[in-house]
Design an enzyme around this catalytic site. Sequence first.
Site, PDB file in Angstrom:
ATOM      1  N   ARG A  15       0.843  -1.194   0.000  1.00 59.58           N
ATOM      2  CA  ARG A  15       0.000   0.000   0.000  1.00 59.58           C
ATOM      3  C   ARG A  15       0.887   1.258   0.000  1.00 59.58           C
ATOM      4  O   ARG A  15       2.097   1.178   0.197  1.00 59.58           O
ATOM      5  CB  ARG A  15      -0.909   0.003   1.235  1.00 59.58           C
ATOM      6  N   LYS A  75       2.181   2.080   7.151  1.00 58.59           N
ATOM      7  CA  LYS A  75       2.636   1.320   8.326  1.00 58.59           C
ATOM      8  C   LYS A  75       3.465   2.210   9.252  1.00 58.59           C
ATOM      9  O   LYS A  75       3.968   3.269   8.853  1.00 58.59           O
ATOM     10  CB  LYS A  75       3.498   0.128   7.888  1.00 58.59           C
ATOM     11  N   TYR A  94      -0.517   4.687  10.496  1.00 56.15           N
ATOM     12  CA  TYR A  94      -0.794   3.710  11.551  1.00 56.15           C
ATOM     13  C   TYR A  94       0.457   3.601  12.427  1.00 56.15           C
ATOM     14  O   TYR A  94       1.569   3.534  11.912  1.00 56.15           O
ATOM     15  CB  TYR A  94      -1.064   2.320  10.953  1.00 56.15           C
ATOM     16  N   HIS A  96       0.225   1.892  16.146  1.00 60.57           N
ATOM     17  CA  HIS A  96       0.086   0.736  17.045  1.00 60.57           C
ATOM     18  C   HIS A  96       1.222   0.718  18.074  1.00 60.57           C
ATOM     19  O   HIS A  96       2.011  -0.224  18.150  1.00 60.57           O
ATOM     20  CB  HIS A  96       0.037  -0.576  16.250  1.00 60.57           C
ATOM     21  N   GLU A 118      -5.058   4.667  13.850  1.00 63.45           N
ATOM     22  CA  GLU A 118      -5.923   3.707  14.544  1.00 63.45           C
ATOM     23  C   GLU A 118      -6.623   4.276  15.764  1.00 63.45           C
ATOM     24  O   GLU A 118      -7.542   3.645  16.287  1.00 63.45           O
ATOM     25  CB  GLU A 118      -5.135   2.445  14.939  1.00 63.45           C
ATOM     26  N   VAL A 267     -10.308 -14.145  10.596  1.00 62.80           N
ATOM     27  CA  VAL A 267      -9.897 -12.753  10.340  1.00 62.80           C
ATOM     28  C   VAL A 267      -9.373 -12.122  11.633  1.00 62.80           C
ATOM     29  O   VAL A 267      -8.495 -11.263  11.614  1.00 62.80           O
ATOM     30  CB  VAL A 267     -11.077 -11.933   9.773  1.00 62.80           C
ATOM     31  N   ASP A 270      -5.306 -11.248  13.868  1.00 61.83           N
ATOM     32  CA  ASP A 270      -4.404 -10.158  14.299  1.00 61.83           C
ATOM     33  C   ASP A 270      -4.580  -9.842  15.781  1.00 61.83           C
ATOM     34  O   ASP A 270      -3.763  -9.141  16.371  1.00 61.83           O
ATOM     35  CB  ASP A 270      -4.589  -8.911  13.423  1.00 61.83           C
ATOM     36  N   ASN A 300      -2.537  -9.944   7.706  1.00 64.64           N
ATOM     37  CA  ASN A 300      -2.710  -8.662   6.993  1.00 64.64           C
ATOM     38  C   ASN A 300      -3.439  -8.910   5.675  1.00 64.64           C
ATOM     39  O   ASN A 300      -2.897  -8.706   4.588  1.00 64.64           O
ATOM     40  CB  ASN A 300      -1.361  -7.970   6.758  1.00 64.64           C
TER      41      ASN A 300
HETATM   42  N1  LIG Z   1      -6.674 -10.296   9.435  1.00 62.61           N
HETATM   43  C1  LIG Z   1      -6.785  -9.062   8.956  1.00 62.61           C
HETATM   44  O1  LIG Z   1      -6.145  -8.705   7.972  1.00 62.61           O
HETATM   45  C2  LIG Z   1      -7.729  -8.090   9.592  1.00 62.61           C
HETATM   46  C3  LIG Z   1      -8.075  -6.898   8.937  1.00 62.61           C
HETATM   47  C4  LIG Z   1      -9.006  -6.049   9.548  1.00 62.61           C
HETATM   48  C5  LIG Z   1      -9.542  -6.369  10.807  1.00 62.61           C
HETATM   49  N2  LIG Z   1      -9.145  -7.528  11.415  1.00 62.61           N
HETATM   50  C6  LIG Z   1      -9.665  -7.953  12.725  1.00 62.61           C
HETATM   51  O2  LIG Z   1     -10.982  -8.442  12.598  1.00 62.61           O
HETATM   52  C7  LIG Z   1     -11.596  -8.417  13.898  1.00 62.61           C
HETATM   53  C8  LIG Z   1     -12.988  -7.819  13.804  1.00 62.61           C
HETATM   54  O3  LIG Z   1     -12.863  -6.434  13.496  1.00 62.61           O
HETATM   55  P1  LIG Z   1     -14.140  -5.489  13.313  1.00 62.61           P
HETATM   56  O4  LIG Z   1     -13.642  -4.210  12.750  1.00 62.61           O
HETATM   57  O5  LIG Z   1     -15.220  -6.214  12.631  1.00 62.61           O
HETATM   58  O6  LIG Z   1     -14.574  -5.270  14.834  1.00 62.61           O
HETATM   59  P2  LIG Z   1     -16.007  -4.747  15.348  1.00 62.61           P
HETATM   60  O7  LIG Z   1     -15.767  -4.172  16.692  1.00 62.61           O
HETATM   61  O8  LIG Z   1     -16.661  -3.915  14.299  1.00 62.61           O
HETATM   62  O9  LIG Z   1     -16.871  -6.097  15.467  1.00 62.61           O
HETATM   63  C9  LIG Z   1     -16.631  -7.086  16.421  1.00 62.61           C
HETATM   64  C10 LIG Z   1     -17.934  -7.787  16.731  1.00 62.61           C
HETATM   65  O10 LIG Z   1     -17.619  -8.949  17.542  1.00 62.61           O
HETATM   66  C11 LIG Z   1     -18.708  -9.102  18.443  1.00 62.61           C
HETATM   67  N3  LIG Z   1     -18.307 -10.002  19.529  1.00 62.61           N
HETATM   68  C12 LIG Z   1     -17.506  -9.745  20.590  1.00 62.61           C
HETATM   69  N4  LIG Z   1     -17.368 -10.840  21.359  1.00 62.61           N
HETATM   70  C13 LIG Z   1     -18.097 -11.822  20.764  1.00 62.61           C
HETATM   71  C14 LIG Z   1     -18.358 -13.175  21.077  1.00 62.61           C
HETATM   72  N5  LIG Z   1     -17.840 -13.764  22.152  1.00 62.61           N
HETATM   73  N6  LIG Z   1     -19.146 -13.889  20.231  1.00 62.61           N
HETATM   74  C15 LIG Z   1     -19.681 -13.323  19.125  1.00 62.61           C
HETATM   75  N7  LIG Z   1     -19.483 -12.021  18.787  1.00 62.61           N
HETATM   76  C16 LIG Z   1     -18.696 -11.282  19.603  1.00 62.61           C
HETATM   77  C17 LIG Z   1     -19.045  -7.694  18.856  1.00 62.61           C
HETATM   78  O11 LIG Z   1     -20.354  -7.604  19.408  1.00 62.61           O
HETATM   79  C18 LIG Z   1     -18.928  -6.940  17.528  1.00 62.61           C
HETATM   80  O12 LIG Z   1     -20.172  -6.877  16.844  1.00 62.61           O
HETATM   81  C19 LIG Z   1     -10.620  -7.631  14.774  1.00 62.61           C
HETATM   82  O13 LIG Z   1      -9.830  -8.519  15.517  1.00 62.61           O
HETATM   83  C20 LIG Z   1      -9.779  -6.878  13.780  1.00 62.61           C
HETATM   84  O14 LIG Z   1      -8.518  -6.528  14.306  1.00 62.61           O
HETATM   85  C21 LIG Z   1      -8.249  -8.373  10.832  1.00 62.61           C
END
Ligand SMILES: NC(=O)c1ccc[n+]([C@@H]2O[C@H](COP(=O)([O-])OP(=O)(O)OC[C@H]3O[C@@H](n4cnc5c(N)ncnc54)[C@H](O)[C@@H]3O)[C@@H](O)[C@H]2O)c1
Length: 372
Positions: A15, A75, A94, A96, A118, A267, A270, A300
Amino acid sequence: MKIGCPKEIKPQEFRVGMTPNAAREAIAHGHEVIIETNAGSGSGFDDTAYTDAGAQIIATAAEVFATADMIVKVKEPQAGERKMLREGQLLFTYLHLAPDPDQTHDLLASGCTAIAYETVTDRNGGLPLLAPMSEVAGRLAPQVGAWTLQKANGGRGVLMGGVPGVSPAKVAVIGGGVVGTHAARVAAGMGADVTVLDRSLSRMRYLDDVFGSVFKTSYASAGNTAELVTEADMVIGAVLIPGAAAPKLVTRDQLSTMKPGAAIVDVAIDQGGCFETSHATTHQDPIYDVDGIMHYCVANMPGAVARTSTIALGNATMPFLLALADKGWKKACQDDPHLLAGLNVHAGQLTYEAVGVALGLDTVSAEALVNA
Ligand SMILES: NC(=O)c1ccc[n+]([C@@H]2O[C@H](COP(=O)([O-])OP(=O)(O)OC[C@H]3O[C@@H](n4cnc5c(N)ncnc54)[C@H](O)[C@@H]3O)[C@@H](O)[C@H]2O)c1
């Protein structure tokens, strides 16, 4: 203001902090934009796209850091980049910082002012500069999950949408926030039979109101989760408990109850992942098998679609970038408490309490600082 955008140097980062459109807008506001040569190439923007927008191409990152008033990146600055930051310079990217004492120390020592994407907030309590990457990862999840389900990849050999006379894939999405909602939309759009599990009733009411019968919702009790995981061809992990490691919602023992060759896309990896058997993987080697269940756990995910991610991030950062450039960081932060929430470091002082708590460092109030 002279705005500088160096090429990202973190491994596998394609990016770029500024798109040609962002450069064009900043120049229209009377600013000067300098871009390191090839900075946009990983996202499909060549140097000409920037020069056409009125920006100047610079040969080295050292020259960008030496002359720009504000550095815009994606980053966190790497050790070599941190040495080039200087007192009074503004850094917008970002960061962190909480798990990263070395970076925090170097930023404090540099004397720069650092605003972290963030921690910028919005009026709904959301994180507007994190949301675009969650949208990307969410929409990508069913796409990579569908690939994982293919026979040659160790999967169950099930087509997401089925065909006439053959049932579609069953997809369970655990967590109905930004990632989960976008994942459910795309999986349903591919024709799959989708259920979103969440613990927030208000969130499920919202999803039900907005999406109607596009996908189902289910309260994420242990019993409901176990049942849907057992029936699923694909399970997408998308939970988040802000500031905490992801809860482990599916144990190794439960894998034996799943359909052989089912796909897990974690997902939330992270934040440690929400499956006991998850460990982070890379785009080079994204999937692995545990007890016949295929796991995709790339930490990522947006990097796989760098161009879309760069443009999405650029759209979200643009108003803040312009405010910082037009008004200077102090006035921009005085005028906008949501941008102020992004202030992490100023002139050797840490201004973000959660980072101070995590690293055992003193902090000063960002609000007091800008209003002094
Ligand atoms: N792997 C990647 O490249 C990547 C990229 C972006 C985001 N992420 C990660 O994805 C995850 C989700 O991010 P988001 O932006 O959707 O967060 P968000 O806060 O919008 O959504 C999280 C949801 O999880 C729910 N939740 C919490 N505990 C729960 C449980 N025990 N059972 C069921 N649901 C539960 C919450 O109520 C909420 O609706 C985060 O860990 C974020 O860091 C990863």
